[in-house]
Design a protein around this motif. Sequence first.
Motif, PDB file in Angstrom:
ATOM      1  N   ASN A  45      34.180  51.413  32.522  1.00 19.44           N
ATOM      2  CA  ASN A  45      35.345  51.592  33.396  1.00 19.44           C
ATOM      3  C   ASN A  45      35.155  50.710  34.624  1.00 19.44           C
ATOM      4  N   ASN A  46      35.616  49.475  34.501  1.00 20.48           N
ATOM      5  CA  ASN A  46      35.364  48.485  35.555  1.00 20.48           C
ATOM      6  C   ASN A  46      36.622  48.104  36.333  1.00 20.48           C
ATOM      7  N   ALA A  47      37.809  48.296  35.743  1.00 23.83           N
ATOM      8  CA  ALA A  47      39.047  47.847  36.406  1.00 23.83           C
ATOM      9  C   ALA A  47      39.141  48.461  37.801  1.00 23.83           C
TER      10      ALA A  47
ATOM     11  N   SER B 141      38.665  43.044  32.647  1.00 18.21           N
ATOM     12  CA  SER B 141      37.703  42.044  32.168  1.00 18.21           C
ATOM     13  C   SER B 141      38.228  40.606  32.168  1.00 18.21           C
ATOM     14  N   SER B 142      39.261  40.331  32.970  1.00 14.24           N
ATOM     15  CA  SER B 142      39.797  38.963  32.966  1.00 14.24           C
ATOM     16  C   SER B 142      39.087  38.053  33.964  1.00 14.24           C
ATOM     17  N   GLN B 143      38.327  38.618  34.883  1.00 19.15           N
ATOM     18  CA  GLN B 143      37.595  37.796  35.859  1.00 19.15           C
ATOM     19  C   GLN B 143      36.483  38.628  36.505  1.00 19.15           C
ATOM     20  N   GLY B 144      35.720  37.979  37.369  1.00 21.35           N
ATOM     21  CA  GLY B 144      34.718  38.679  38.185  1.00 21.35           C
ATOM     22  C   GLY B 144      33.681  39.439  37.371  1.00 21.35           C
ATOM     23  N   ILE B 145      33.327  40.616  37.842  1.00 18.85           N
ATOM     24  CA  ILE B 145      32.250  41.408  37.241  1.00 18.85           C
ATOM     25  C   ILE B 145      32.595  41.812  35.808  1.00 18.85           C
ATOM     26  N   GLY B 146      33.843  42.223  35.579  1.00 15.19           N
ATOM     27  CA  GLY B 146      34.247  42.675  34.243  1.00 15.19           C
ATOM     28  C   GLY B 146      34.127  41.568  33.204  1.00 15.19           C
TER      29      GLY B 146
ATOM     30  N   SER C 175      38.382  56.567  46.185  1.00 14.20           N
ATOM     31  CA  SER C 175      38.452  56.391  44.723  1.00 14.20           C
ATOM     32  C   SER C 175      37.064  56.117  44.155  1.00 14.20           C
ATOM     33  N   LYS C 176      36.250  55.373  44.891  1.00 11.49           N
ATOM     34  CA  LYS C 176      34.915  55.003  44.421  1.00 11.49           C
ATOM     35  C   LYS C 176      33.959  56.205  44.501  1.00 11.49           C
ATOM     36  N   ALA C 177      34.132  57.038  45.557  1.00  9.30           N
ATOM     37  CA  ALA C 177      33.344  58.276  45.635  1.00  9.30           C
ATOM     38  C   ALA C 177      33.769  59.214  44.503  1.00  9.30           C
TER      39      ALA C 177
ATOM     40  N   ALA D 272      41.471  54.705  50.872  1.00  7.73           N
ATOM     41  CA  ALA D 272      41.844  54.971  49.473  1.00  7.73           C
ATOM     42  C   ALA D 272      40.787  54.386  48.538  1.00  7.73           C
ATOM     43  N   TYR D 273      40.330  53.171  48.851  1.00  9.27           N
ATOM     44  CA  TYR D 273      39.313  52.522  48.010  1.00  9.27           C
ATOM     45  C   TYR D 273      38.016  53.332  48.038  1.00  9.27           C
ATOM     46  N   ALA D 274      37.551  53.665  49.249  1.00 16.22           N
ATOM     47  CA  ALA D 274      36.288  54.409  49.368  1.00 16.22           C
ATOM     48  C   ALA D 274      36.389  55.753  48.655  1.00 16.22           C
TER      49      ALA D 274
ATOM     50  N   SER E 247      28.766  43.424  47.713  1.00 16.20           N
ATOM     51  CA  SER E 247      28.592  41.991  48.011  1.00 16.20           C
ATOM     52  C   SER E 247      28.259  41.148  46.789  1.00 16.20           C
ATOM     53  N   VAL E 248      28.999  41.363  45.723  1.00 15.17           N
ATOM     54  CA  VAL E 248      28.812  40.560  44.515  1.00 15.17           C
ATOM     55  C   VAL E 248      29.872  39.461  44.485  1.00 15.17           C
ATOM     56  N   ARG E 249      29.440  38.229  44.191  1.00 10.02           N
ATOM     57  CA  ARG E 249      30.345  37.077  44.213  1.00 10.02           C
ATOM     58  C   ARG E 249      31.482  37.254  43.203  1.00 10.02           C
ATOM     59  N   THR E 250      32.700  37.055  43.683  1.00  9.25           N
ATOM     60  CA  THR E 250      33.878  37.075  42.806  1.00  9.25           C
ATOM     61  C   THR E 250      34.783  35.925  43.243  1.00  9.25           C
ATOM     62  N   PRO E 251      35.798  35.616  42.434  1.00  5.95           N
ATOM     63  CA  PRO E 251      36.692  34.517  42.818  1.00  5.95           C
ATOM     64  C   PRO E 251      37.241  34.676  44.246  1.00  5.95           C
TER      65      PRO E 251
ATOM     66  N   MET F  32      46.885  44.879  29.408  1.00  5.16           N
ATOM     67  CA  MET F  32      47.353  46.239  29.677  1.00  5.16           C
ATOM     68  C   MET F  32      47.047  46.665  31.103  1.00  5.16           C
ATOM     69  N   ASP F  33      47.997  47.361  31.706  1.00  5.69           N
ATOM     70  CA  ASP F  33      47.750  47.993  33.002  1.00  5.69           C
ATOM     71  C   ASP F  33      47.069  49.333  32.720  1.00  5.69           C
ATOM     72  N   VAL F  34      45.869  49.514  33.247  1.00  4.14           N
ATOM     73  CA  VAL F  34      45.098  50.724  32.914  1.00  4.14           C
ATOM     74  C   VAL F  34      45.720  52.012  33.451  1.00  4.14           C
ATOM     75  N   THR F  35      46.720  51.892  34.322  1.00  3.92           N
ATOM     76  CA  THR F  35      47.379  53.112  34.823  1.00  3.92           C
ATOM     77  C   THR F  35      48.454  53.607  33.850  1.00  3.92           C
TER      78      THR F  35
HETATM   79  N1  LIG Z   1      32.580  42.336  43.855  1.00  8.32           N
HETATM   80  C1  LIG Z   1      31.968  43.254  44.550  1.00  8.32           C
HETATM   81  O1  LIG Z   1      31.184  42.975  45.456  1.00  8.32           O
HETATM   82  C2  LIG Z   1      32.170  44.704  44.220  1.00  8.32           C
HETATM   83  C3  LIG Z   1      31.538  45.644  45.053  1.00  8.32           C
HETATM   84  C4  LIG Z   1      31.692  46.981  44.775  1.00  8.32           C
HETATM   85  C5  LIG Z   1      32.429  47.386  43.685  1.00  8.32           C
HETATM   86  N2  LIG Z   1      33.038  46.469  42.899  1.00  8.32           N
HETATM   87  C6  LIG Z   1      33.825  46.984  41.774  1.00  8.32           C
HETATM   88  O2  LIG Z   1      33.605  46.215  40.602  1.00  8.32           O
HETATM   89  C7  LIG Z   1      34.797  46.197  39.814  1.00  8.32           C
HETATM   90  C8  LIG Z   1      35.168  44.746  39.527  1.00  8.32           C
HETATM   91  O3  LIG Z   1      35.367  44.105  40.756  1.00  8.32           O
HETATM   92  P1  LIG Z   1      35.490  42.530  40.936  1.00  8.32           P
HETATM   93  O4  LIG Z   1      34.907  42.230  42.262  1.00  8.32           O
HETATM   94  O5  LIG Z   1      35.027  41.829  39.725  1.00  8.32           O
HETATM   95  O6  LIG Z   1      37.097  42.431  41.100  1.00  8.32           O
HETATM   96  P2  LIG Z   1      38.157  41.354  40.598  1.00  8.32           P
HETATM   97  O7  LIG Z   1      39.357  41.580  41.440  1.00  8.32           O
HETATM   98  O8  LIG Z   1      37.548  39.991  40.566  1.00  8.32           O
HETATM   99  O9  LIG Z   1      38.465  41.827  39.106  1.00  8.32           O
HETATM  100  C9  LIG Z   1      39.156  43.020  38.836  1.00  8.32           C
HETATM  101  C10 LIG Z   1      39.561  43.042  37.383  1.00  8.32           C
HETATM  102  O10 LIG Z   1      40.345  44.226  37.148  1.00  8.32           O
HETATM  103  C11 LIG Z   1      41.595  43.854  36.580  1.00  8.32           C
HETATM  104  N3  LIG Z   1      42.612  44.831  36.993  1.00  8.32           N
HETATM  105  C12 LIG Z   1      43.022  45.107  38.249  1.00  8.32           C
HETATM  106  N4  LIG Z   1      43.985  46.040  38.220  1.00  8.32           N
HETATM  107  C13 LIG Z   1      44.191  46.366  36.921  1.00  8.32           C
HETATM  108  C14 LIG Z   1      45.057  47.259  36.245  1.00  8.32           C
HETATM  109  N5  LIG Z   1      45.930  48.038  36.893  1.00  8.32           N
HETATM  110  N6  LIG Z   1      44.993  47.320  34.887  1.00  8.32           N
HETATM  111  C15 LIG Z   1      44.133  46.528  34.195  1.00  8.32           C
HETATM  112  N7  LIG Z   1      43.296  45.666  34.788  1.00  8.32           N
HETATM  113  C16 LIG Z   1      43.306  45.592  36.140  1.00  8.32           C
HETATM  114  C17 LIG Z   1      41.876  42.451  37.073  1.00  8.32           C
HETATM  115  O11 LIG Z   1      42.795  41.798  36.243  1.00  8.32           O
HETATM  116  C18 LIG Z   1      40.458  41.858  36.998  1.00  8.32           C
HETATM  117  O12 LIG Z   1      40.161  41.479  35.674  1.00  8.32           O
HETATM  118  C19 LIG Z   1      35.874  46.931  40.615  1.00  8.32           C
HETATM  119  O13 LIG Z   1      35.963  48.269  40.152  1.00  8.32           O
HETATM  120  C20 LIG Z   1      35.321  46.902  42.030  1.00  8.32           C
HETATM  121  O14 LIG Z   1      35.770  47.976  42.814  1.00  8.32           O
HETATM  122  C21 LIG Z   1      32.944  45.131  43.152  1.00  8.32           C
END
Ligand SMILES: NC(=O)c1ccc[n+]([C@@H]2O[C@H](COP(=O)([O-])OP(=O)(O)OC[C@H]3O[C@@H](n4cnc5c(N)ncnc54)[C@H](O)[C@@H]3O)[C@@H](O)[C@H]2O)c1
Length: 248
Positions: A88-90, A14-19, A158-160, A154-156, A187-191, A61-64
């Motif tokens: 569960n967004n990380a 939750s430090s940036q982007g969608i979270g 994990s998401k499936a 790996a990404y695909a 295709s969601v806007r992120t940094p 925290m590292d979620v792993t």
């Molecule tokens: N942006 C898109 O278009 C899009 C598309 C499909 C799915 N998603 C999914 O949405 C979620 C958020 O994506 P986003 O685009 O905002 O990405 P992002 O890279 O902008 O943000 C990811 C966030 O997860 C945190 N993070 C990463 N690894 C971590 C770890 N090990 N422990 C704790 N925190 C961790 C980061 O610090 C950051 O806050 C992800 O699961 C991504 O797969 C995004």
Amino acid sequence: MLGSAQRVAVVTGSSQGIGLAIAQSFVNNGWRVAFVSLGLEQIRSSFLTEVELHQVLLYEMDVTETDKIGPCLDDIIGQWGQVDVLVNNAGIRTVTSNSDMKIEEWNRVLSVNLGSTFFFSQAVAPIMKKRGWGRIINMSSFAGQFGPVNSSAAYAASKAGQLALTKVFARELAPYGITVNAISPASVRTPEMDTIAPADMEKMVATIPLGRVGEAEEVAAMVMYLAADSTGFVTGATLDINGGRLMR
Ligand SMILES: NC(=O)c1ccc[n+]([C@@H]2O[C@H](COP(=O)([O-])OP(=O)(O)OC[C@H]3O[C@@H](n4cnc5c(N)ncnc54)[C@H](O)[C@@H]3O)[C@@H](O)[C@H]2O)c1
């Protein structure tokens, strides 16, 4: 409807982007929010007002690191007494080709994206069961449904996998008033998108029927929808938010 006046959401990544948009949206709606993420240093100063800081807990925290999940949730319960919603967004996205993929990267992506979804859900389930109410929302991806486009196997995978876990926990927790759903964005806007060249951006947008990228706030609105009392009959579902890239 629960008795508690102020509900509690836990949002990973939750430090940036969608979270961040999701966490901010809960805060704006008067919820208490636990940010569980890497990269939280900047949050305190740049995003939250003094008032809002009383509504949040920050766990860098590292979620792993699964041994930290229990203590983190215990601390939230100690301070606020409950967890109503887990998001569960990380996630991390890599683009490595199949021929170049190494076990370290494979394990890392699976562990951050899929492992954390499993272990956070496992840990929060008994807390929600006790209250007979809960919402778990998993941030999957178009790549988990369609196959990878600009992302690694790996990404695909994990998401499936998150879509499968959504159904696993939805079935297991349904008798306890807990719903478990997935959101599948594309295709969601992120940094990160700011670094894409305009010409490449144009090419990408051309593949989206709605002719634009999505905004993180639009995904957050979908999370708020799933977190509401009124959507208690939705479980095991995947909600698409992709501008029409995948219609099914
Ligand atoms: N942006 C898109 O278009 C899009 C598309 C499909 C799915 N998603 C999914 O949405 C979620 C958020 O994506 P986003 O685009 O905002 O990405 P992002 O890279 O902008 O943000 C990811 C966030 O997860 C945190 N993070 C990463 N690894 C971590 C770890 N090990 N422990 C704790 N925190 C961790 C980061 O610090 C950051 O806050 C992800 O699961 C991504 O797969 C995004």
